[in-house]
Design a protein around this motif. Structure first.
Motif, PDB file in Angstrom:
ATOM      1  N   ILE A 107       0.851  -1.192   0.000  1.00  0.00           N
ATOM      2  CA  ILE A 107       0.000   0.000   0.000  1.00  0.00           C
ATOM      3  C   ILE A 107       0.885   1.240   0.000  1.00  0.00           C
ATOM      4  CG2 ILE A 107      -1.695   1.343   1.321  1.00  0.00           C
ATOM      5  CD1 ILE A 107      -2.693  -1.344   2.477  1.00  0.00           C
ATOM      6  N   GLN A 108       0.545   2.195  -0.838  1.00  0.00           N
ATOM      7  CA  GLN A 108       1.281   3.444  -0.934  1.00  0.00           C
ATOM      8  C   GLN A 108       0.306   4.592  -0.673  1.00  0.00           C
ATOM      9  OE1 GLN A 108       4.754   3.432  -2.039  1.00  0.00           O
ATOM     10  NE2 GLN A 108       4.525   5.325  -0.929  1.00  0.00           N
ATOM     11  N   ILE A 109       0.708   5.542   0.133  1.00  0.00           N
ATOM     12  CA  ILE A 109      -0.141   6.701   0.417  1.00  0.00           C
ATOM     13  C   ILE A 109       0.239   7.832  -0.530  1.00  0.00           C
ATOM     14  CG2 ILE A 109      -0.797   8.442   2.109  1.00  0.00           C
ATOM     15  CD1 ILE A 109      -0.363   6.326   4.262  1.00  0.00           C
ATOM     16  N   ALA A 110      -0.766   8.379  -1.176  1.00  0.00           N
ATOM     17  CA  ALA A 110      -0.574   9.525  -2.065  1.00  0.00           C
ATOM     18  C   ALA A 110      -1.247  10.733  -1.425  1.00  0.00           C
ATOM     19  CB  ALA A 110      -1.179   9.240  -3.436  1.00  0.00           C
ATOM     20  N   LYS A 128      -6.786   5.009  -9.633  1.00  0.00           N
ATOM     21  CA  LYS A 128      -6.481   3.972 -10.627  1.00  0.00           C
ATOM     22  C   LYS A 128      -5.237   4.341 -11.433  1.00  0.00           C
ATOM     23  CE  LYS A 128     -11.115   2.107 -11.061  1.00  0.00           C
ATOM     24  NZ  LYS A 128     -12.339   2.027 -11.843  1.00  0.00           N
ATOM     25  N   LYS A 129      -5.127   5.591 -11.834  1.00  0.00           N
ATOM     26  CA  LYS A 129      -3.976   6.049 -12.615  1.00  0.00           C
ATOM     27  C   LYS A 129      -2.688   5.903 -11.804  1.00  0.00           C
ATOM     28  CE  LYS A 129      -2.097   8.307 -16.107  1.00  0.00           C
ATOM     29  NZ  LYS A 129      -1.952   7.751 -17.423  1.00  0.00           N
ATOM     30  N   LEU A 130      -2.736   6.281 -10.540  1.00  0.00           N
ATOM     31  CA  LEU A 130      -1.559   6.178  -9.681  1.00  0.00           C
ATOM     32  C   LEU A 130      -1.195   4.720  -9.397  1.00  0.00           C
ATOM     33  CD1 LEU A 130      -2.254   9.094  -7.184  1.00  0.00           C
ATOM     34  CD2 LEU A 130      -0.538   9.043  -9.002  1.00  0.00           C
ATOM     35  N   GLU A 131      -2.196   3.856  -9.277  1.00  0.00           N
ATOM     36  CA  GLU A 131      -1.932   2.428  -9.055  1.00  0.00           C
ATOM     37  C   GLU A 131      -1.238   1.810 -10.257  1.00  0.00           C
ATOM     38  OE1 GLU A 131      -5.372   1.274  -5.771  1.00  0.00           O
ATOM     39  OE2 GLU A 131      -5.783   0.885  -7.900  1.00  0.00           O
ATOM     40  N   ILE A 138      -3.059   2.141  -3.869  1.00  0.00           N
ATOM     41  CA  ILE A 138      -2.952   3.544  -3.447  1.00  0.00           C
ATOM     42  C   ILE A 138      -4.067   3.903  -2.470  1.00  0.00           C
ATOM     43  CG2 ILE A 138      -3.127   5.947  -4.260  1.00  0.00           C
ATOM     44  CD1 ILE A 138      -0.491   4.734  -5.031  1.00  0.00           C
ATOM     45  N   GLN A 139      -3.689   4.618  -1.426  1.00  0.00           N
ATOM     46  CA  GLN A 139      -4.647   5.242  -0.521  1.00  0.00           C
ATOM     47  C   GLN A 139      -4.457   6.746  -0.672  1.00  0.00           C
ATOM     48  OE1 GLN A 139      -3.958   3.841   3.480  1.00  0.00           O
ATOM     49  NE2 GLN A 139      -5.103   1.967   3.141  1.00  0.00           N
ATOM     50  N   LEU A 140      -5.523   7.429  -1.020  1.00  0.00           N
ATOM     51  CA  LEU A 140      -5.450   8.880  -1.208  1.00  0.00           C
ATOM     52  C   LEU A 140      -5.710   9.617   0.099  1.00  0.00           C
ATOM     53  CD1 LEU A 140      -7.442   9.433  -4.525  1.00  0.00           C
ATOM     54  CD2 LEU A 140      -4.974   9.272  -4.233  1.00  0.00           C
ATOM     55  N   GLN A 141      -4.920  10.627   0.341  1.00  0.00           N
ATOM     56  CA  GLN A 141      -5.185  11.562   1.433  1.00  0.00           C
ATOM     57  C   GLN A 141      -5.273  12.932   0.779  1.00  0.00           C
ATOM     58  OE1 GLN A 141      -2.693  11.317   4.871  1.00  0.00           O
ATOM     59  NE2 GLN A 141      -3.422   9.270   5.356  1.00  0.00           N
ATOM     60  N   THR A 142      -6.512  13.402   0.626  1.00  0.00           N
ATOM     61  CA  THR A 142      -6.735  14.642  -0.111  1.00  0.00           C
ATOM     62  C   THR A 142      -6.841  15.836   0.825  1.00  0.00           C
ATOM     63  OG1 THR A 142      -9.119  14.301  -0.120  1.00  0.00           O
ATOM     64  CG2 THR A 142      -7.890  13.437  -1.996  1.00  0.00           C
ATOM     65  N   ARG A 143      -6.443  16.972   0.290  1.00  0.00           N
ATOM     66  CA  ARG A 143      -6.522  18.222   1.026  1.00  0.00           C
ATOM     67  C   ARG A 143      -6.818  19.340   0.048  1.00  0.00           C
ATOM     68  NH1 ARG A 143      -1.248  20.522   3.600  1.00  0.00           N
ATOM     69  NH2 ARG A 143      -1.568  22.233   2.191  1.00  0.00           N
ATOM     70  N   VAL A 144      -7.687  20.234   0.431  1.00  0.00           N
ATOM     71  CA  VAL A 144      -8.013  21.395  -0.402  1.00  0.00           C
ATOM     72  C   VAL A 144      -7.112  22.551   0.018  1.00  0.00           C
ATOM     73  CG1 VAL A 144      -9.812  23.065  -0.997  1.00  0.00           C
ATOM     74  CG2 VAL A 144     -10.395  20.650  -0.734  1.00  0.00           C
ATOM     75  N   ASP A 145      -6.469  23.170  -0.986  1.00  0.00           N
ATOM     76  CA  ASP A 145      -5.584  24.311  -0.759  1.00  0.00           C
ATOM     77  C   ASP A 145      -5.834  25.323  -1.882  1.00  0.00           C
ATOM     78  OD1 ASP A 145      -3.597  26.169  -0.354  1.00  0.00           O
ATOM     79  OD2 ASP A 145      -1.950  24.714  -0.384  1.00  0.00           O
ATOM     80  N   VAL A 154       0.464  16.053  -6.377  1.00  0.00           N
ATOM     81  CA  VAL A 154       0.458  14.708  -5.800  1.00  0.00           C
ATOM     82  C   VAL A 154       1.848  14.414  -5.264  1.00  0.00           C
ATOM     83  CG1 VAL A 154       0.113  12.246  -6.259  1.00  0.00           C
ATOM     84  CG2 VAL A 154      -1.281  13.939  -7.455  1.00  0.00           C
ATOM     85  N   LYS A 155       1.911  13.952  -4.018  1.00  0.00           N
ATOM     86  CA  LYS A 155       3.192  13.577  -3.412  1.00  0.00           C
ATOM     87  C   LYS A 155       3.107  12.123  -2.980  1.00  0.00           C
ATOM     88  CE  LYS A 155       6.585  14.828   0.019  1.00  0.00           C
ATOM     89  NZ  LYS A 155       6.639  14.274   1.327  1.00  0.00           N
ATOM     90  N   ILE A 156       4.033  11.310  -3.506  1.00  0.00           N
ATOM     91  CA  ILE A 156       4.161   9.909  -3.118  1.00  0.00           C
ATOM     92  C   ILE A 156       5.619   9.704  -2.744  1.00  0.00           C
ATOM     93  CG2 ILE A 156       3.964   7.513  -3.861  1.00  0.00           C
ATOM     94  CD1 ILE A 156       1.897   8.409  -5.906  1.00  0.00           C
TER      95      ILE A 156
END
Length: 180
Positions: A107-110, A128-131, A138-145, A154-156
């Motif tokens: 598992i990779q966190i993006a 899906k694209k990142l996988e 991939i597990q996404l951790q999203t943030r609005v900025d 995107v940071k992996i």
């Protein structure tokens, strides 16, 4: 520095135990729940971090918190941390455990930053694209900025993909300055 090393050693020990018991995902989930409990309940954290509070009182409270739904290995691990006066490192230990667990499970966190919230469809498409790119789950951790104006960052791990409008504007500005 010493605390980080200690946290990693305790995390590695718990990781090995969870792997040996074939309960890695379950232990990871339960430790995450405990970490969230400590991070949201400052009184609990202050109580556990207080060196003047008797170890028996800390252990009794922990036993009440950790009901039968928690793995005995998790309960015993937390009681050991109290005995060894390492409960103050709990967040660091769980973070290190989580890193080891994710690595073992592929598992990779993006970490994703956008100017506006992503829709569910957009999140799934990005995931899906990142996988495909990383060949990992991939597990996404999203943030609005809003400061990025638009686009996505995107940071992996050490890799950063900067498709923000701010980044594109800076690139255009550099090109204009060099060409003038």
């Amino acid at each position: 520095m010493l605390n980080i090393q200690l946290a990693k050693k305790y995390a590695a020990a718990m990781f090995e135990l969870a792997q040996d018991q074939n309960k890695l995902a379950l232990c990871d989930k339960q430790l995450t729940q405990i970490c969230e409990l400590f991070n949201t309940n400052h009184d609990l954290q202050a109580f556990m971090d207080n060196p003047q509070v008797n170890i028996t009182a800390k252990k009794n409270l922990m036993k009440k918190i950790l009901t039968d739904e928690f793995e005995p290995s998790i309960t015993n691990f937390l009681l050991l941390l109290i005995d060894k006066h390492r409960i103050t490192l709990l967040t660091e230990i769980i973070t290190s455990f989580h890193t080891l667990s994710n690595e073992a499970q592929g598992i990779q966190i993006a970490y994703v930053k956008t100017a506006l919230p992503l829709s569910t469809g957009q999140e799934e498409a990005l995931k899906k694209k990142l996988e495909v790119t990383t060949e990992k789950t991939i597990q996404l951790q999203t943030r609005v900025d809003k400061s990025i104006l638009g686009g996505i960052i995107v940071k992996i791990n050490d890799r950063v993909i900067d498709g923000s409008v701010v980044s594109q504007l800076k690139t255009i500005e550099k090109q204009l300055v060099t060409n003038c």
